[in-house]
Design an enzyme around this catalytic site. Structure first.
Site, PDB file in Angstrom:
ATOM      1  N   GLY A 195       0.857  -1.216   0.082  1.00 40.36           N
ATOM      2  CA  GLY A 195       0.000   0.061   0.018  1.00 40.36           C
ATOM      3  C   GLY A 195       0.894   1.544   0.065  1.00 40.36           C
ATOM      4  O   GLY A 195       0.240   2.320  -0.547  1.00 40.36           O
ATOM      5  N   GLU A 205       3.638   4.137   5.967  1.00 35.82           N
ATOM      6  CA  GLU A 205       2.508   3.307   5.856  1.00 35.82           C
ATOM      7  C   GLU A 205       1.344   4.103   5.189  1.00 35.82           C
ATOM      8  O   GLU A 205       1.419   5.266   5.142  1.00 35.82           O
ATOM      9  CB  GLU A 205       1.985   2.771   7.255  1.00 35.82           C
ATOM     10  CG  GLU A 205       0.578   2.074   7.361  1.00 35.82           C
ATOM     11  CD  GLU A 205       0.929   0.664   6.758  1.00 35.82           C
ATOM     12  OE1 GLU A 205       0.894   0.730   5.226  1.00 35.82           O
ATOM     13  OE2 GLU A 205       0.592  -0.356   7.192  1.00 35.82           O
ATOM     14  N   ASP A 206       0.558   3.479   4.613  1.00 35.57           N
ATOM     15  CA  ASP A 206      -0.458   4.052   3.750  1.00 35.57           C
ATOM     16  C   ASP A 206      -1.611   4.574   4.768  1.00 35.57           C
ATOM     17  O   ASP A 206      -2.057   5.517   4.543  1.00 35.57           O
ATOM     18  CB  ASP A 206      -1.124   3.420   2.866  1.00 35.57           C
ATOM     19  CG  ASP A 206      -1.526   1.599   3.154  1.00 35.57           C
ATOM     20  OD1 ASP A 206      -1.453   1.543   4.239  1.00 35.57           O
ATOM     21  OD2 ASP A 206      -1.963   0.910   2.137  1.00 35.57           O
ATOM     22  N   ASP A 250      -5.647   1.968  10.467  1.00 37.83           N
ATOM     23  CA  ASP A 250      -6.801   1.660  10.547  1.00 37.83           C
ATOM     24  C   ASP A 250      -7.145   1.196  12.019  1.00 37.83           C
ATOM     25  O   ASP A 250      -7.383   1.952  12.926  1.00 37.83           O
ATOM     26  CB  ASP A 250      -7.256   0.548   9.584  1.00 37.83           C
ATOM     27  CG  ASP A 250      -8.784   0.145   9.746  1.00 37.83           C
ATOM     28  OD1 ASP A 250      -9.818   1.208  10.299  1.00 37.83           O
ATOM     29  OD2 ASP A 250      -9.221  -0.764   9.065  1.00 37.83           O
ATOM     30  N   LYS A 268      -7.502   6.707  10.476  1.00 40.28           N
ATOM     31  CA  LYS A 268      -8.991   6.589  10.764  1.00 40.28           C
ATOM     32  C   LYS A 268      -8.899   6.723  12.235  1.00 40.28           C
ATOM     33  O   LYS A 268      -9.135   5.450  12.928  1.00 40.28           O
ATOM     34  CB  LYS A 268      -9.484   5.445  10.371  1.00 40.28           C
ATOM     35  CG  LYS A 268      -9.605   5.282   8.841  1.00 40.28           C
ATOM     36  CD  LYS A 268     -10.084   3.785   8.391  1.00 40.28           C
ATOM     37  CE  LYS A 268     -10.134   3.671   7.013  1.00 40.28           C
ATOM     38  NZ  LYS A 268     -10.635   2.237   6.584  1.00 40.28           N
ATOM     39  N   PHE A 317     -14.018   3.166   3.741  1.00 42.89           N
ATOM     40  CA  PHE A 317     -13.005   2.401   2.972  1.00 42.89           C
ATOM     41  C   PHE A 317     -12.712   3.283   1.813  1.00 42.89           C
ATOM     42  O   PHE A 317     -13.593   4.145   1.021  1.00 42.89           O
ATOM     43  CB  PHE A 317     -13.861   1.230   2.407  1.00 42.89           C
ATOM     44  CG  PHE A 317     -12.791   0.387   1.679  1.00 42.89           C
ATOM     45  CD1 PHE A 317     -11.726  -0.304   2.418  1.00 42.89           C
ATOM     46  CD2 PHE A 317     -12.884   0.343   0.416  1.00 42.89           C
ATOM     47  CE1 PHE A 317     -11.018  -1.162   1.621  1.00 42.89           C
ATOM     48  CE2 PHE A 317     -11.940  -0.502  -0.465  1.00 42.89           C
ATOM     49  CZ  PHE A 317     -11.022  -1.093   0.544  1.00 42.89           C
ATOM     50  N   VAL A 318     -11.432   3.391   1.598  1.00 43.06           N
ATOM     51  CA  VAL A 318     -10.976   4.349   0.709  1.00 43.06           C
ATOM     52  C   VAL A 318      -9.880   3.520  -0.172  1.00 43.06           C
ATOM     53  O   VAL A 318      -9.051   2.509   0.363  1.00 43.06           O
ATOM     54  CB  VAL A 318      -9.958   5.737   1.500  1.00 43.06           C
ATOM     55  CG1 VAL A 318     -11.075   6.434   2.116  1.00 43.06           C
ATOM     56  CG2 VAL A 318      -9.054   5.373   2.178  1.00 43.06           C
ATOM     57  N   ASP A 366      -5.817  -0.393  -2.332  1.00 43.36           N
ATOM     58  CA  ASP A 366      -6.638  -1.145  -3.256  1.00 43.36           C
ATOM     59  C   ASP A 366      -7.761  -1.640  -2.876  1.00 43.36           C
ATOM     60  O   ASP A 366      -8.198  -1.590  -1.766  1.00 43.36           O
ATOM     61  CB  ASP A 366      -5.802  -2.629  -3.514  1.00 43.36           C
ATOM     62  CG  ASP A 366      -5.703  -3.420  -2.371  1.00 43.36           C
ATOM     63  OD1 ASP A 366      -5.369  -2.904  -1.248  1.00 43.36           O
ATOM     64  OD2 ASP A 366      -6.052  -4.589  -2.424  1.00 43.36           O
TER      65      ASP A 366
HETATM   66  P1  5GP Z   1      -4.572  -1.804  10.506  1.00 42.58           P
HETATM   67  O1  5GP Z   1      -3.645  -3.100  10.903  1.00 42.58           O
HETATM   68  O2  5GP Z   1      -4.081  -0.524  11.066  1.00 42.58           O
HETATM   69  O3  5GP Z   1      -5.922  -2.223  10.902  1.00 42.58           O
HETATM   70  O4  5GP Z   1      -4.578  -1.577   9.078  1.00 42.58           O
HETATM   71  C1  5GP Z   1      -3.523  -1.932   8.307  1.00 42.58           C
HETATM   72  C2  5GP Z   1      -3.862  -2.295   6.655  1.00 42.58           C
HETATM   73  O5  5GP Z   1      -5.340  -2.150   6.406  1.00 42.58           O
HETATM   74  C3  5GP Z   1      -3.747  -0.960   5.973  1.00 42.58           C
HETATM   75  O6  5GP Z   1      -2.253  -1.073   5.727  1.00 42.58           O
HETATM   76  C4  5GP Z   1      -4.361  -1.576   4.792  1.00 42.58           C
HETATM   77  O7  5GP Z   1      -3.673  -2.229   3.881  1.00 42.58           O
HETATM   78  C5  5GP Z   1      -5.633  -1.870   5.264  1.00 42.58           C
HETATM   79  N1  5GP Z   1      -6.578  -0.887   5.290  1.00 42.58           N
HETATM   80  C6  5GP Z   1      -7.355  -0.145   6.420  1.00 42.58           C
HETATM   81  N2  5GP Z   1      -8.188   0.633   5.915  1.00 42.58           N
HETATM   82  C7  5GP Z   1      -8.463   0.621   4.593  1.00 42.58           C
HETATM   83  C8  5GP Z   1      -9.042   1.390   3.702  1.00 42.58           C
HETATM   84  O8  5GP Z   1      -9.927   2.104   4.058  1.00 42.58           O
HETATM   85  N3  5GP Z   1      -8.847   1.100   2.305  1.00 42.58           N
HETATM   86  C9  5GP Z   1      -7.829   0.044   2.006  1.00 42.58           C
HETATM   87  N4  5GP Z   1      -7.799   0.028   0.580  1.00 42.58           N
HETATM   88  N5  5GP Z   1      -7.187  -0.670   3.002  1.00 42.58           N
HETATM   89  C10 5GP Z   1      -7.472  -0.303   4.160  1.00 42.58           C
HETATM   90 MG    MG Z   2      -0.602  -1.049   4.504  1.00 39.18          MG
END
Ligand code: 5GP
Ligand code: MG
Length: 180
Positions: free
Chosen positions: A49, A103-104, A107, A135, A156-157, A163
């Site tokens: 990402g 990081e992208d 979440d 978020k 969701f983006v 992606d």
């Molecule tokens: P976390 O571990 O913080 O819950 O989420 C990390 C990963 O979940 C991000 O690096 C991403 O790959 C995916 N992710 C979380 N939210 C989104 C979203 O809104 N859109 C997309 N495309 N991926 C997300």
């Molecule tokens: Mg990621």
């Protein structure tokens, strides 16, 4: 370019323009440059990402630095108990290095909650996190994000590296899911 797009079965609308992303990334790069001028930081992009954000951030940060990538996969909920598998690990010694994890999106925070201890065990000099998006309302594991591009609602983006079932990473702007 059309402001509403279809990817697979879903519709998305323009959320953060290419221009806004560019302006914010420039500012983050300048901020990092100030703080890391003499530190030769190692930027660590988290694949897949963050590949575009990493590429743009390092070019917005005109100091001596290095770049590498990690590839991780996170599982949560029904499929697993919330673990992170490293698919591509550091190829170099990171002991005493100043790391900037790129990081992208943050979440739930699960990815970093599991990843950070394994990186800390390798004794870098410091670890900072730069995330293009965050978020705040979705966070389950508190993670300190040192450099945030944009705080966004729990939607969701896609685009700019993010992606939907592997599609849409090449969009230059960020789009959000149209609900319902
Ligand atoms: P976390 O571990 O913080 O819950 O989420 C990390 C990963 O979940 C991000 O690096 C991403 O790959 C995916 N992710 C979380 N939210 C989104 C979203 O809104 N859109 C997309 N495309 N991926 C997300
Ligand atoms: Mg990621």
């Amino acid at each position: 370019m059309s402001k509403t797009i279809q990817i697979h079965d879903k519709y998305f609308e323009l959320f953060i323009s290419e221009e806004k992303i560019k302006t914010r990334v420039q500012a983050l790069g300048a901020e990092i440059a100030q703080q890391y001028a003499d530190k030769n930081p190692l930027f660590v992009g988290i694949l897949n990402g963050a590949f575009l954000f990493t590429a743009d951030l390092v070019r917005a940060c005109p100091i001596k630095s290095e770049v590498t990538f990690l590839k991780v996969q996170s599982y949560e909920g029904l499929k697993s108990t919330g673990t992170v598998t490293t698919l591509l690990d550091f190829q170099q010694d990171i002991k005493d290095r100043h790391l900037i994890l790129v990081e992208d999106i943050i979440d739930t925070g699960t990815t970093f909650f599991h990843l950070l201890p394994t990186i800390q065990a390798k004794h870098p000099a410091s670890i900072a996190i730069a995330s293009l998006l965050r978020k705040p309302t979705a966070i389950k594991h508190p993670i300190t994000v040192d450099f945030v591009g944009f705080d966004i609602p729990n939607k969701f983006v896609i685009g700019y590296g993010l992606d939907y079932n592997e599609q849409a990473r090449n969009l230059p702007a960020i789009y959000k899911l149209i609900d319902g």
